[in-house]
Design an enzyme around this catalytic site. Structure first.
Site, PDB file in Angstrom:
ATOM      1  N   ILE A  22       0.848  -1.203   0.000  1.00  0.00           N
ATOM      2  CA  ILE A  22       0.000   0.000   0.000  1.00  0.00           C
ATOM      3  C   ILE A  22       0.882   1.251   0.000  1.00  0.00           C
ATOM      4  CG2 ILE A  22      -1.781   1.294   1.280  1.00  0.00           C
ATOM      5  CD1 ILE A  22      -2.835  -1.469   2.256  1.00  0.00           C
TER       6      ILE A  22
ATOM      7  N   ARG B   6      -4.209   1.014  11.011  1.00  0.00           N
ATOM      8  CA  ARG B   6      -5.022   0.490  12.108  1.00  0.00           C
ATOM      9  C   ARG B   6      -4.985   1.505  13.249  1.00  0.00           C
ATOM     10  NH1 ARG B   6      -7.135  -2.437   9.078  1.00  0.00           N
ATOM     11  NH2 ARG B   6      -7.208  -4.706   9.045  1.00  0.00           N
TER      12      ARG B   6
ATOM     13  N   ASP C 159      -8.930   7.078   8.999  1.00  0.00           N
ATOM     14  CA  ASP C 159      -9.951   6.133   8.528  1.00  0.00           C
ATOM     15  C   ASP C 159     -10.159   5.030   9.568  1.00  0.00           C
ATOM     16  OD1 ASP C 159     -11.759   5.143   6.537  1.00  0.00           O
ATOM     17  OD2 ASP C 159     -10.308   3.570   6.065  1.00  0.00           O
TER      18      ASP C 159
ATOM     19  N   GLU D 226     -12.616   1.461  17.768  1.00  0.00           N
ATOM     20  CA  GLU D 226     -13.347   1.727  16.530  1.00  0.00           C
ATOM     21  C   GLU D 226     -14.710   1.044  16.603  1.00  0.00           C
ATOM     22  OE1 GLU D 226     -10.945   1.551  12.865  1.00  0.00           O
ATOM     23  OE2 GLU D 226     -12.570   0.328  12.075  1.00  0.00           O
TER      24      GLU D 226
ATOM     25  N   HIS E  82     -13.628   3.609   8.476  1.00  0.00           N
ATOM     26  CA  HIS E  82     -12.917   2.431   7.935  1.00  0.00           C
ATOM     27  C   HIS E  82     -13.417   2.112   6.512  1.00  0.00           C
ATOM     28  CE1 HIS E  82     -10.528  -1.315   9.327  1.00  0.00           C
ATOM     29  NE2 HIS E  82     -10.531  -1.275   8.008  1.00  0.00           N
TER      30      HIS E  82
ATOM     31  N   GLY F  66     -11.312   2.357   3.839  1.00  0.00           N
ATOM     32  CA  GLY F  66     -10.109   2.206   3.005  1.00  0.00           C
ATOM     33  C   GLY F  66     -10.322   1.354   1.765  1.00  0.00           C
ATOM     34  N   SER F  67     -10.990   0.230   1.928  1.00  0.00           N
ATOM     35  CA  SER F  67     -11.158  -0.661   0.767  1.00  0.00           C
ATOM     36  C   SER F  67     -12.606  -0.701   0.292  1.00  0.00           C
ATOM     37  CB  SER F  67     -10.685  -2.071   1.125  1.00  0.00           C
ATOM     38  OG  SER F  67     -11.462  -2.582   2.195  1.00  0.00           O
TER      39      SER F  67
HETATM   40  C1  8YV Z   1     -11.221  -4.440   5.258  1.00  0.00           C
HETATM   41  C2  8YV Z   1      -8.865  -3.638   5.911  1.00  0.00           C
HETATM   42  O1  8YV Z   1     -12.364  -3.835   4.761  1.00  0.00           O
HETATM   43  O2  8YV Z   1      -7.993  -5.202   4.364  1.00  0.00           O
HETATM   44  C3  8YV Z   1      -7.908  -4.671   5.472  1.00  0.00           C
HETATM   45  O3  8YV Z   1      -6.987  -4.954   6.267  1.00  0.00           O
HETATM   46  O4  8YV Z   1      -8.593  -2.921   6.806  1.00  0.00           O
HETATM   47  C4  8YV Z   1     -10.158  -3.370   5.260  1.00  0.00           C
HETATM   48  O5  8YV Z   1      -9.878  -2.945   3.987  1.00  0.00           O
HETATM   49  C5  8YV Z   1     -11.530  -4.995   6.578  1.00  0.00           C
HETATM   50  O6  8YV Z   1     -10.462  -5.679   7.082  1.00  0.00           O
HETATM   51  C6  8YV Z   1     -12.762  -5.886   6.465  1.00  0.00           C
HETATM   52  O7  8YV Z   1     -13.083  -6.436   7.621  1.00  0.00           O
END
Ligand code: 8YV
Length: 319
Positions: free
Chosen positions: A154, A234, A258, A263, A282, A284-285
């Protein structure tokens, strides 16, 4: 033939559950409240989505577990060593989240620097009656110095994007990455130097014993007064009390998070009252395409583990 049984930590949205349904019989996490017995003994897999801890005592209750498949790349909630010791494979989804998480890093950096959230609130408010050139002066992202902590997959994607903003890029990592230096024009830096020089500090490390509390009072005090801290990694990487002091006492200019510790933050947490903090839940993805990529990878790991085959993406305890 009956399908193998798995435990799911929190209910999945329908489009994700559909990827698992043909392969296994899904049981809810609440099954663990049952006393030991045949049903728990029959569980072969765990699919984690909601970051519940998967560690020793829980593993002891599932004597025939073969695989823990994590929907996501970060497995800080899974005791990989304890799984390995019991012959349980652990899978994750590297690659599926790199680009989107790097996009989110840039989005948060720009949002904090250019007052996107405060500006949005102001533009909707009755207070916005006429254009005023002195409104909400921000910080320049282009041409400034970015410090990336964690030059993994990343971190590298963040660097690639930052080059398009003509940023000078410092990075700090456990090991120097000569290939990244060559390919991306990034400069290795000691943590102290990076914190001292960077206008933007981006956290892109996994949560481990080494990175927990990495950014505390000392590190925040070492940063520039006009610096912005961005955390898409995190929550526990940053000490929340120290961050609150840093933002409210002006040790740094702003932060964009994020992820937080805990959390979500309790609704009366003092960080929530600060204007120089941009906060997202959260995300991110969180794109539909990336969710599907993650779901496919997590399913493939799960299915392979249930068949006692090598996982396409197996996590191993370092060392
Ligand atoms: C996920 C994330 O959405 O991939 C990771 O480590 O932090 C996130 O993108 C998350 O873990 C889903 O539970």
């Amino acid at each position: 033939m009956s399908l193998p049984r798995i435990l799911l930590d929190i209910p999945l949205p329908g489009f994700l559950e559909a990827t698992l349904a043909p392969h296994c019989e899904i049981y809810p996490w609440s099954l663990l409240e049952e006393p030991a017995g045949d049903l728990l003994d029959s569980i072969r897999g765990i699919y984690t989505y909601g970051h519940v801890p998967v560690a020793g005592e829980l593993l002891d209750r599932l004597p025939n577990l073969l695989v823990v498949s994590n929907f996501g790349v970060g497995v800080d909630h899974v005791d990989v060593g304890a799984c390995e010791a019991r012959g349980i494979a652990v899978g994750n989804t590297p690659g599926a989240v790199d680009g989107v998480t790097a996009d989110m890093t840039m989005a948060l950096m720009l949002a904090a620097a250019r007052n996107i959230v405060t500006g949005d609130h102001f533009a909707r408010s009755p207070g916005f009656t006429s254009y005023d050139p002195s409104n909400l002066p921000g910080l320049e992202v282009h041409g400034s110095t970015l410090g990336i902590i964690g030059m993994g997959r990343i971190g590298r994607e963040v660097a690639r994007r930052a080059r398009g903003f003509d940023m000078r890029i410092l990075y700090h990592n456990r090991n120097r990455d000569l290939e990244a230096e060559e390919a991306l024009g990034v400069e290795y830096s000691e943590l102290a130097t990076l914190l001292e020089q960077a206008h933007f500090v981006s956290l892109n490390v996994p949560l481990t014993a080494e990175t927990e509390g990495l950014i505390g009072e000392q590190q925040l005090r070492a940063m520039r007064e006009d610096a912005v801290l961005v955390n898409v990694a995190r929550g526990p990487v940053v000490d929340p009390e120290a961050l609150h002091a840093a933002l409210s006492e002006g040790w740094i200019a702003g932060a964009a998070l994020d992820v937080t510790e805990p959390e979500p933050l309790p609704r009366d947490h003092p960080l929530l009252g600060l204007d120089n903090l941009v906060l997202t839940p959260h995300l991110g993805s969180a794109t539909r395409r990336s969710r599907l990529r993650m779901a496919e990878m997590a399913r493939d790991n799960l299915v392979a583990g249930l068949e006692k085959s090598p996982l396409p993406n197996q996590v191993r305890e370092p060392g």
